[in-house]
Design a protein around this motif. Structure first.
Motif, PDB file in Angstrom:
ATOM      1  N   ARG A  77       0.793  -1.051  -0.033  1.00 23.53           N
ATOM      2  CA  ARG A  77       0.093   0.023  -0.024  1.00 23.53           C
ATOM      3  C   ARG A  77       0.695   1.069  -0.108  1.00 23.53           C
ATOM      4  NH1 ARG A  77      -4.824  -2.011   4.198  1.00 23.53           N
ATOM      5  NH2 ARG A  77      -5.700  -3.582   2.873  1.00 23.53           N
ATOM      6  N   ILE A  78       1.883   1.252   0.858  1.00 25.77           N
ATOM      7  CA  ILE A  78       3.086   2.542   0.835  1.00 25.77           C
ATOM      8  C   ILE A  78       3.301   2.620  -0.796  1.00 25.77           C
ATOM      9  CG2 ILE A  78       5.280   3.246   1.349  1.00 25.77           C
ATOM     10  CD1 ILE A  78       4.470   1.990   4.173  1.00 25.77           C
ATOM     11  N   MET A  79       3.593   1.505  -1.526  1.00 24.18           N
ATOM     12  CA  MET A  79       4.260   1.752  -2.667  1.00 24.18           C
ATOM     13  C   MET A  79       3.108   2.327  -3.609  1.00 24.18           C
ATOM     14  SD  MET A  79       5.884  -1.140  -5.453  1.00 24.18           S
ATOM     15  CE  MET A  79       4.591  -2.144  -5.749  1.00 24.18           C
ATOM     16  N   ILE A  80       1.915   1.671  -3.488  1.00 28.74           N
ATOM     17  CA  ILE A  80       0.845   2.095  -4.317  1.00 28.74           C
ATOM     18  C   ILE A  80       0.676   3.690  -4.155  1.00 28.74           C
ATOM     19  CG2 ILE A  80      -1.726   2.308  -4.703  1.00 28.74           C
ATOM     20  CD1 ILE A  80      -1.248  -0.941  -4.195  1.00 28.74           C
ATOM     21  N   LEU A  81       0.749   4.127  -2.817  1.00 32.79           N
ATOM     22  CA  LEU A  81       0.474   5.731  -2.381  1.00 32.79           C
ATOM     23  C   LEU A  81       1.563   6.379  -2.878  1.00 32.79           C
ATOM     24  CD1 LEU A  81      -0.442   5.396   1.293  1.00 32.79           C
ATOM     25  CD2 LEU A  81      -1.882   6.380  -0.759  1.00 32.79           C
TER      26      LEU A  81
END
Length: 62
Positions: free
Chosen positions: A16-20
């Motif tokens: 999720r951090i990478m997607i953000l």
């Protein structure tokens, strides 16, 4: 055996951090494209400089 702590549905994990981060990058690119990039800013400065100088008709008094 200790149970793994449960995270909520909005908890951050590496995916999720990478997607953000990718979303933030796309947002920055979109804003840059909307504003026209650095070349448009240079053209705007040149047009402003040209507009502040009097034209030949204004100098001749006609």
């Amino acid at each position: 055996m200790p149970d793994a702590p449960k995270t909520g549905p909005f908890g951050l994990n590496p995916i999720r951090i990478m997607i953000l981060a990718m979303g933030a990058l796309v947002l920055l690119i979109s804003i840059g494209m909307f504003l026209g990039g650095p070349n448009a800013y240079q053209a705007l400065k040149e047009a402003n400089a040209a507009a502040t100088q009097p034209t030949a008709e204004q100098l001749s008094g006609e």
